[in-house]
Structures are given as structure tokens and as C-alpha cells.
Design a protein around this motif. Structure first.
Motif, mmCIF file in Angstrom:
data_model
loop_
_atom_site.group_PDB
_atom_site.id
_atom_site.type_symbol
_atom_site.label_atom_id
_atom_site.label_comp_id
_atom_site.label_asym_id
_atom_site.label_seq_id
_atom_site.Cartn_x
_atom_site.Cartn_y
_atom_site.Cartn_z
ATOM 1 N N MET A 60 -9.294 33.750 18.748
ATOM 2 C CA MET A 60 -8.664 32.705 17.855
ATOM 3 C C MET A 60 -7.436 32.253 18.603
ATOM 4 N N LYS A 61 -6.898 30.941 17.869
ATOM 5 C CA LYS A 61 -5.629 30.532 18.556
ATOM 6 C C LYS A 61 -4.505 31.136 18.000
ATOM 7 N N ALA A 62 -3.516 31.133 18.860
ATOM 8 C CA ALA A 62 -1.983 31.612 18.535
ATOM 9 C C ALA A 62 -1.130 30.642 17.715
ATOM 10 N N SER A 63 -0.534 31.139 16.823
ATOM 11 C CA SER A 63 0.538 30.203 16.283
ATOM 12 C C SER A 63 1.669 30.264 17.100
ATOM 13 N N VAL A 64 2.239 28.754 17.051
ATOM 14 C CA VAL A 64 3.532 28.559 17.992
ATOM 15 C C VAL A 64 4.459 29.304 17.230
ATOM 16 N N ASP A 65 4.619 29.781 16.204
ATOM 17 C CA ASP A 65 5.719 30.421 15.269
ATOM 18 C C ASP A 65 5.708 31.949 15.533
ATOM 19 N N MET A 66 6.472 32.381 16.234
ATOM 20 C CA MET A 66 6.420 33.853 16.664
ATOM 21 C C MET A 66 5.136 34.052 17.556
ATOM 22 N N ASN A 67 5.003 35.515 17.443
ATOM 23 C CA ASN A 67 3.766 35.738 18.396
ATOM 24 C C ASN A 67 2.570 35.961 17.474
ATOM 25 N N ILE A 68 2.103 35.021 16.731
ATOM 26 C CA ILE A 68 1.058 35.290 15.840
ATOM 27 C C ILE A 68 -0.350 35.109 16.433
ATOM 28 N N THR A 69 -1.250 35.996 16.130
ATOM 29 C CA THR A 69 -2.702 35.607 16.483
ATOM 30 C C THR A 69 -3.405 35.908 15.327
ATOM 31 N N TYR A 70 -4.705 35.323 15.391
ATOM 32 C CA TYR A 70 -5.691 35.794 14.161
ATOM 33 C C TYR A 70 -6.927 36.383 14.673
ATOM 34 N N LYS A 71 -7.304 37.290 13.767
ATOM 35 C CA LYS A 71 -8.730 37.999 14.263
ATOM 36 C C LYS A 71 -9.435 37.995 12.814
ATOM 37 N N ILE A 72 -10.724 38.472 12.878
ATOM 38 C CA ILE A 72 -11.575 38.431 11.639
ATOM 39 C C ILE A 72 -11.127 39.966 11.210
ATOM 40 N N MET A 73 -11.267 40.296 10.044
ATOM 41 C CA MET A 73 -10.839 41.594 9.453
ATOM 42 C C MET A 73 -11.778 42.608 9.971
ATOM 43 N N SER A 74 -12.966 42.467 10.266
ATOM 44 C CA SER A 74 -13.658 43.521 10.952
ATOM 45 C C SER A 74 -13.214 44.206 12.379
ATOM 46 N N SER A 75 -11.928 43.341 12.843
ATOM 47 C CA SER A 75 -11.387 43.814 13.856
ATOM 48 C C SER A 75 -10.484 45.115 13.404
ATOM 49 N N LEU A 76 -10.343 45.389 12.163
ATOM 50 C CA LEU A 76 -9.548 46.407 11.637
ATOM 51 C C LEU A 76 -10.557 47.669 11.084
ATOM 52 N N SER A 77 -10.069 48.877 11.300
ATOM 53 C CA SER A 77 -11.044 49.872 10.309
ATOM 54 C C SER A 77 -10.742 49.537 8.647
ATOM 55 N N PHE A 78 -11.841 49.959 7.969
ATOM 56 C CA PHE A 78 -11.435 49.765 6.596
ATOM 57 C C PHE A 78 -10.118 50.603 6.176
ATOM 58 N N GLU A 79 -9.852 51.672 6.639
ATOM 59 C CA GLU A 79 -8.571 52.327 6.320
ATOM 60 C C GLU A 79 -7.474 51.525 6.655
ATOM 61 N N ASP A 80 -7.277 50.910 7.627
ATOM 62 C CA ASP A 80 -6.185 50.192 8.053
ATOM 63 C C ASP A 80 -6.296 48.559 7.359
ATOM 64 N N ALA A 81 -7.342 48.344 6.987
ATOM 65 C CA ALA A 81 -7.531 46.913 6.181
ATOM 66 C C ALA A 81 -6.900 47.323 4.536
ATOM 67 N N HIS A 82 -7.178 48.614 4.320
ATOM 68 C CA HIS A 82 -6.848 48.910 2.976
ATOM 69 C C HIS A 82 -5.444 49.106 2.683
ATOM 70 N N VAL A 83 -4.694 49.603 3.777
ATOM 71 C CA VAL A 83 -3.351 49.699 4.056
ATOM 72 C C VAL A 83 -2.685 48.369 3.983
ATOM 73 N N LEU A 84 -3.059 47.362 4.842
ATOM 74 C CA LEU A 84 -2.846 45.995 4.738
ATOM 75 C C LEU A 84 -2.687 45.374 3.458
ATOM 76 N N PHE A 85 -4.106 45.596 2.926
ATOM 77 C CA PHE A 85 -4.128 44.899 1.358
ATOM 78 C C PHE A 85 -3.053 45.180 0.488
ATOM 79 N N ASN A 86 -2.740 46.527 0.474
ATOM 80 C CA ASN A 86 -1.747 47.004 -0.666
ATOM 81 C C ASN A 86 -0.428 46.484 -0.040
ATOM 82 N N ARG A 87 0.081 46.688 1.233
ATOM 83 C CA ARG A 87 1.188 45.830 1.673
ATOM 84 C C ARG A 87 1.531 44.403 1.226
ATOM 85 N N GLY A 88 0.204 43.897 1.634
ATOM 86 C CA GLY A 88 0.441 42.428 1.150
ATOM 87 C C GLY A 88 0.584 42.034 -0.205
ATOM 88 N N PHE A 89 0.168 42.938 -1.187
ATOM 89 C CA PHE A 89 0.473 42.677 -2.530
ATOM 90 C C PHE A 89 1.654 43.454 -3.066
#
Length: 294
Positions: free
Chosen positions: A1-30
Motif C-alpha cells: 500500500m502507498k506510503a504517507s508523505v508525512d514521515m516514513n509511514i506505510t500501511y499494511k493489513i493487520m494479518s501482516s502482524l502476529s496476533f501477539e504483536d497486534a495485541h500489544v499494538l491494540f493496548n498501546r493504541g488505547f
């Protein structure tokens, strides 16, 4: 997927992460959120199955190789149209305030549009004005306010007589695909969602015609009395007598039960008035229901 012009931001679907890493991201995001969500790993994984979220439809923002934000999404088909739900948007604390929300939402929207979604839905806490403003900039409109009412213990000493009415009860999954309740409602209050957590429908009829119906979930152990009841939706046709009887019987007003509404549409005016008159009270939690049509 395309990269943002702001910083070095890229986007991927969540299945690119393990469930363990997605869990850590979820809690950090809230972290630091108005109502913090710090789910256990099992609760996080269960959230996908119980609510119909999909890692393949959810988006993650990366700064380099570090995951920094997400939008959780799911899709269901009702009444011949595909409806999506944003089941959580989060950005880790050090990246907040950098205007990443708009591009994150745009990437998430692209995923659901590729699946021919015609209606996107979400809920946001009423007091979270910045989030609501972000969603409005992204094209969402507030459809209604959502109430979390509470009415505990015995509300009526006896239940009202049914007289010529009849109460019917069935599992919520038997109503999937019917038009008894509207399709475009808060995601977790729709019949196919509450059927996954033991939801049921109760209807009141007279002379063979349904006068009102509600979707509820009871918590009780086999052989014991009901501990709690959650009310998700009500359908009524203006027959307030039938509505009052239905709610009293469905919510067991004569029992010492904990009763709550969940994401209950304020637009159900007659039902809200009936609940408040019977002893329910507002709680400190409220949300808005928002939609975007494509």
C-alpha cells in the motif's frame, strides 16, 4: 500500500502482524484513552471472533518497521448490502497529534471499498470530540446518540398481566436475514452479532400480529435465577401498552436482576421513556452512532 508523505509511514493489513504483536499494538493504541482498554491476549483474540472483525480487513500504520496505529474492521452482508464496522481506531501515544488519523482512515476505507461495502459504520464516545470531528472530516455523519441505561433490583413487585397478548421467545440467530429489526444499527446490537454471545429475541403479539420485539442477552447459570440482562434493540409499532408489557416481561422487572442497555438508540423514544419511567437511570457512558454511505 502507498506510503504517507508525512514521515516514513506505510500501511499494511493487520494479518501482516502476529496476533501477539497486534495485541500489544491494540493496548498501546488505547493508552490514556478516555475509557482505557487493556485487554488480555485471550480477550483480544476473542474480540475478532465474537464481533466479526477480520485481520485481513484491518489496517496497520508503520513508521519504518514499528507498528504505530490501526483501524480494526469487519464486514457483514444484510438486506443485500455490505455493511462495515470500525471496531476500534488507535494510535500509540508518541504519534498522536501528528495528523495521522485522516490518512489511517483513508487507507482503511480503501480496503472496505474494494469489498463493495455500501455503508460504513462506527461508534465513538460522545465526549471524544476530537475523534468525532475526525470521522466527520472523513465523511461520517452522526445518526443517533447511544444510551447505556441501568436498572437494577426489583423494579415492579409483579409483572403486568398479558391479557390478550402472547409472549414469544426464540434464539436471535433465527432472526438473521429477517426485516423485523433494521440492518443499519450499531454493529454489536444486530441479531447476527448478539447470536454469537447467546442473544435471544422476545416478541409480543396480539391476534397473531407482532406488536413489539426486543433483542436481549441473559446471563444465568443452569438451574439458577437470572443474574443480568442486556437490552440491545427494541422494535415497536406505537402500541405503548404492548411495549410496556414486553419490556417488563423480557427484562424481568419483578426479579432482583442487573439490567443494562448496550449502544441503545436514543431514537427509540417510546422505549427509552418506558425504561426511564420504570426505574432505569442514565449512566456516565454514552456514544454516538455514525455512518458513511458510498
Amino acid at each position: 500500500m502507498k506510503a504517507s508523505v508525512d514521515m516514513n509511514i506505510t500501511y499494511k493489513i493487520m494479518s501482516s502482524l502476529s496476533f501477539e504483536d497486534a495485541h500489544v499494538l491494540f493496548n498501546r493504541g488505547f493508552e490514556g484513552y478516555i475509557i482505557p482498554m487493556n485487554l488480555s491476549f485471550d480477550a483480544f483474540v476473542s474480540r475478532f471472533g465474537n464481533t466479526g472483525l477480520s485481520p485481513a480487513l484491518s489496517i496497520v500504520a508503520y513508521d519504518g518497521i514499528e507498528p504505530i496505529g490501526f483501524v480494526l474492521q469487519g464486514i457483514k452482508e444484510l438486506d443485500g448490502q455490505k455493511i462495515s464496522w470500525n471496531g476500534g481506531t488507535g494510535i500509540i501515544p508518541k504519534y498522536r497529534g501528528r495528523k495521522l488519523g485522516g490518512s489511517l482512515m483513508a487507507e482503511a476505507e480503501q480496503l472496505i471499498k474494494e469489498q463493495n461495502v455500501t455503508v460504513a459504520t462506527l461508534e465513538s464516545l460522545s465526549e471524544n470530540k476530537p475523534a468525532i470531528a475526525l470521522y466527520e472530516r472523513c465523511g461520517y455523519k452522526v445518526e443517533d446518540n447511544l444510551l447505556f441505561l441501568r436498572g437494577d433490583n426489583v423494579l415492579h413487585s409483579t409483572l403486568p398481566s398479558l391479557e390478550d397478548y402472547e409472549i414469544l421467545r426464540m434464539p436471535a440467530d433465527q432472526l438473521i436475514g429477517s426485516n423485523l429489526f433494521p440492518a443499519i444499527v450499531p454493529w454489536q446490537t444486530e441479531a447476527s452479532s448478539i447470536s454469537k454471545i447467546g442473544g435471544e429475541a422476545m416478541m409480543i403479539s396480539k391476534d397473531g400480529e407482532i406488536q413489539g420485539a426486543c433483542l436481549i442477552r441473559k446471563k444465568c447459570e443452569f438451574g439458577n435465577k437470572t443474574e443480568s440482562i442486556t437490552l440491545y434493540q427494541v422494535m415497536e409499532n406505537g402500541n405503548e401498552d404492548a411495549l410496556n408489557k414486553l419490556l417488563a416481561h423480557a427484562l424481568e422487572y419483578d426479579q432482583p436482576v442487573q439490567r443494562t442497555t448496550y449502544n441503545f438508540l436514543k431514537g427509540n423514544g417510546h422505549a427509552v421513556s418506558s425504561l426511564l419511567a420504570s426505574g432505569f437511570e442514565n449512566t456516565s457512558v454514552s456514544q454516538v452512532f455514525m455512518t458513511k454511505f458510498f
